[in-house]
Design a protein around this motif. Structure first.
Motif, PDB file in Angstrom:
ATOM      1  N   THR A  88       0.852  -1.189   0.000  1.00 32.65           N
ATOM      2  CA  THR A  88       0.000   0.000   0.000  1.00 32.65           C
ATOM      3  C   THR A  88       0.886   1.235   0.000  1.00 32.65           C
ATOM      4  OG1 THR A  88      -1.726  -1.164   1.227  1.00 32.65           O
ATOM      5  CG2 THR A  88      -1.791   1.236   1.262  1.00 32.65           C
ATOM      6  N   THR A 148      -8.868  -6.409  -5.163  1.00 32.21           N
ATOM      7  CA  THR A 148      -9.654  -5.778  -4.093  1.00 32.21           C
ATOM      8  C   THR A 148      -8.787  -5.276  -2.954  1.00 32.21           C
ATOM      9  OG1 THR A 148      -9.991  -7.968  -3.117  1.00 32.21           O
ATOM     10  CG2 THR A 148     -11.715  -7.142  -4.594  1.00 32.21           C
ATOM     11  N   ASP A 149      -7.471  -5.519  -3.004  1.00 34.12           N
ATOM     12  CA  ASP A 149      -6.568  -5.027  -1.967  1.00 34.12           C
ATOM     13  C   ASP A 149      -6.387  -3.518  -2.096  1.00 34.12           C
ATOM     14  OD1 ASP A 149      -6.202  -7.526  -0.942  1.00 34.12           O
ATOM     15  OD2 ASP A 149      -4.297  -7.906  -1.957  1.00 34.12           O
ATOM     16  N   PRO A 150      -6.181  -2.824  -0.982  1.00 32.68           N
ATOM     17  CA  PRO A 150      -5.970  -1.372  -1.056  1.00 32.68           C
ATOM     18  C   PRO A 150      -4.601  -1.031  -1.630  1.00 32.68           C
ATOM     19  CG  PRO A 150      -5.712  -2.134   1.197  1.00 32.68           C
ATOM     20  CD  PRO A 150      -6.193  -3.315   0.411  1.00 32.68           C
ATOM     21  N   SER A 185      -3.741   2.298  -1.857  1.00 32.89           N
ATOM     22  CA  SER A 185      -3.395   3.543  -1.174  1.00 32.89           C
ATOM     23  C   SER A 185      -4.074   3.571   0.186  1.00 32.89           C
ATOM     24  CB  SER A 185      -3.812   4.751  -2.016  1.00 32.89           C
ATOM     25  OG  SER A 185      -5.163   4.672  -2.398  1.00 32.89           O
ATOM     26  N   ASP A 188      -6.094   5.444   1.668  1.00 33.37           N
ATOM     27  CA  ASP A 188      -7.498   5.833   1.779  1.00 33.37           C
ATOM     28  C   ASP A 188      -8.452   4.702   1.409  1.00 33.37           C
ATOM     29  OD1 ASP A 188      -7.245   5.688  -0.951  1.00 33.37           O
ATOM     30  OD2 ASP A 188      -7.726   7.791  -1.341  1.00 33.37           O
ATOM     31  N   GLY A 189      -7.892   3.523   1.073  1.00 30.28           N
ATOM     32  CA  GLY A 189      -8.718   2.360   0.774  1.00 30.28           C
ATOM     33  C   GLY A 189      -9.003   2.148  -0.693  1.00 30.28           C
ATOM     34  N   THR A 190      -8.535   3.047  -1.563  1.00 30.13           N
ATOM     35  CA  THR A 190      -8.723   2.851  -3.003  1.00 30.13           C
ATOM     36  C   THR A 190      -8.005   1.579  -3.432  1.00 30.13           C
ATOM     37  OG1 THR A 190      -8.801   5.250  -3.333  1.00 30.13           O
ATOM     38  CG2 THR A 190      -8.463   3.891  -5.277  1.00 30.13           C
ATOM     39  N   THR A 191      -8.722   0.676  -4.089  1.00 35.41           N
ATOM     40  CA  THR A 191      -8.168  -0.627  -4.440  1.00 35.41           C
ATOM     41  C   THR A 191      -7.389  -0.563  -5.753  1.00 35.41           C
ATOM     42  OG1 THR A 191     -10.112  -1.318  -5.687  1.00 35.41           O
ATOM     43  CG2 THR A 191     -10.135  -1.725  -3.301  1.00 35.41           C
TER      44      THR A 191
END
Length: 247
Positions: A81, A167-169, A171, A173-176
């Motif tokens: 990430t 589906t992993d983040p 960044s 902020d959770g953007t995949t």
């Protein structure tokens, strides 16, 4: 994961990413194979050298540059990430959503380290970039290691695509990864990019890597990334470099 442009068969004699600095005269041209090797060395540095695995966190505090591209692509290929901050976006590194914990690795420019030293995020592993012509070694402060020297110790063979889940983040902020890929494709479509295009990017105007790096690569285009762009010579450069799009 590495973009297909770095793992697919390509004309190895053609530059995929060219970095120019009109203030210093620097010009570094990397083919898909060469950029892929630097991404692989970065992945080796993070994985074998630092023990990072998918889901670990890295902060990248660098301007648009070929070394920045290598770090980002290498980290993403492992499922790390990444929090990205360019020195062009703010006077000092900023903390954003999900970024209040220590990082596993941080990459920072030597040119700005003096003014940022007290603001660089905590990290287990810290690397400094000289960003100088020819990737000259920078003066390395205590607690840091020279990125080019350390990455060069690792193999440059482009690895097989990793089992990074879309589906992993990608960044904090959770953007995949899937979402970033969709954003890059949308930007490329909006710019009208197509395979074989050559995109001249004003580094000062487009500091986010989704625009200057991911969107062109996703479209199958090559990048001419220009720092301190000489606008007076733009028309000549477009002609001599075979540029199809200027952003």
């Amino acid at each position: 994961m590495l973009p297909e442009s770095l793992t697919a068969e390509r004309d190895t004699g053609a530059a995929l990413l060219t970095y120019c600095d009109d203030a210093t005269g620097e010009r570094t041209a990397l083919t898909a194979v060469e950029l892929g090797r630097w991404a692989a060395r970065t992945a080796g540095l993070l994985g074998d050298g630092c023990g990072l695995v998918a889901g670990d966190r890295a902060a990248v505090l660098l301007p648009p540059h070929w070394q920045t591209a290598a770090v980002l692509l290498g980290a993403w290929s492992m499922g790390v990430t990444v929090s990205y901050r360019s020195w062009a976006t703010a006077g000092l590194p900023a903390v954003g959503p999900g970024e209040d914990e220590p990082y596993d690795a941080v990459f920072v420019s030597r040119q700005r380290l003096g003014s940022w030293l007290e603001r660089v995020p905590e990290a287990r592993h810290r690397f400094v970039h000289g960003l100088a012509p020819g990737a000259a070694s920078p003066e390395v402060p205590d607690g840091y290691r020279d990125y080019v020297a350390e990455a060069s110790r690792h193999p440059g063979d482009v690895p097989a695509p990793q089992a990074v889940r879309y589906t992993d983040p990608a960044s904090p902020d959770g953007t995949t990864y899937r979402q970033w890929g969709g954003i890059a494709a949308e930007i490329g479509a909006r710019l009208g990019l197509a395979p074989g295009d050559r995109v001249l990017v004003d580094a000062a105007a487009h500091v986010q890597p989704v625009t200057w790096l991911l969107a062109p690569l996703a479209a199958g285009a090559s990048v001419l990334l220009c720092a301190n762009l000489d606008r007076d010579g733009l028309e000549r450069r477009v002609a001599t470099e075979g540029v199809t799009h200027v952003i």
